[in-house]
Design an enzyme around this catalytic site. Sequence first.
Site, mmCIF file in Angstrom:
data_model
loop_
_atom_site.group_PDB
_atom_site.id
_atom_site.type_symbol
_atom_site.label_atom_id
_atom_site.label_comp_id
_atom_site.label_asym_id
_atom_site.label_seq_id
_atom_site.Cartn_x
_atom_site.Cartn_y
_atom_site.Cartn_z
ATOM 1 C CE LYS A 71 -4.325 1.078 0.055
ATOM 2 N NZ LYS A 71 -5.669 0.367 -0.227
ATOM 3 N N GLY B 293 -23.799 5.091 4.229
ATOM 4 C CA GLY B 293 -22.235 5.481 3.419
ATOM 5 C C GLY B 293 -23.017 5.947 1.738
ATOM 6 C CB VAL B 294 -25.627 6.420 -0.254
ATOM 7 C CG1 VAL B 294 -26.223 5.353 0.134
ATOM 8 C CG2 VAL B 294 -25.519 7.925 0.679
ATOM 9 N N GLY B 295 -21.588 6.534 -1.209
ATOM 10 C CA GLY B 295 -20.485 7.534 -1.999
ATOM 11 C C GLY B 295 -20.500 5.731 -3.346
#
Length: 367
Positions: free
Chosen positions: A80, A180-182
């Site tokens: 990462k 969350g609704v990303g």
Amino acid sequence: MEIFKYMDKYDYEQLVICNDKASGLKAIIAIHDTTLGPALGGARMWTYDSEEEAIEDALRLARGMTYKNAAAGLNLGGGKAVIIGDPKKDKNDEMFRAFGRFIEGLNGRYITAEDVGTTEFDMDLINLETDYVTGVSAGAGSSGNPSPVTAYGIYLGMKAAAKEAFGTDSLKDKTIAVQGVGHVAYTLCEHLHAEGAKLIITDINEEAVQRAVNAFGAKAVGIGEIYSQEADIFAPCALGAIINDETIPQLKVKVIAGSANNQLKDAEHGDKLHEMGIVYAPDYVINSGGVINVADELDGYNRERAMKRVEGIYNALEKIFAISKEKNIPTHIAADHLAEERIARVAKTRSTFLQKEKSVLSRKNQQ
């Protein structure tokens, strides 16, 4: 933070500090394990409170990618990167080109991708300096935005979890509380709505909430109210560490399945879910659709092949649930066992090959 002590504890391979004064780039690349193959993991851009926090986040996320890639059946290790800065105001083209040169210098040990705070365009800039990048624009012969594929994998994984909890994988008439609704969660809601599920939603972004209400007839609730909703399934699709001492007593669901990373604040919270009989779909397994999709680019992207691999998330979760029942262990531990056993098998195979090679060289030297 005692960096070497931390790296020894979790057996990290490499930590790279990247600095480019001209562009303002300050980045960290963490490589956890390359037993299965080169480390693949996204580049996150975030405003960290300290350099130590950025290093710790890179290390933690890299280890998570080792498990995610292993559980997904990918021949890739875990890594990462984090770039320190505000993605809304600190970006410039030179920064990402400089970052690409640092990646190139690792000679394939780390392959980057889009993550929180970075975009396809950023990946295109990195791609000017290195081929060790995935998720570049579709126009450049790549898979493009991974969000829709991630959402599809979450949807399939949720169906597998529903089958474990309810005896059927049908989500019709199931009430699902979505936190969350990303980008990913909105597409997930499209799948759920199309199947006839009833949606309860929340998000800090009021526009995103209203969009989902208008599109799906969803019920909107306050941020803190989402945990206590009368629902069948809770889908965490925003923050990490939201399964904790405060939220667990509020839950009234039988399944937890969502896209958020690091949903369990601590391992003990996964143990608690197991004791309560709540079916938990381990986050790094159910949300692996995106990485499966971009990993396919390494073989020359074929969408049909990539989606077939994403469908394997359903079977992977079935296997984890079976291990959980057979050994009477929480699903997050069952998932870890699945990933660790695969890494161990490959490590043993490589070790056997190396031992044979050493034996041959020894005989030649004796001659």
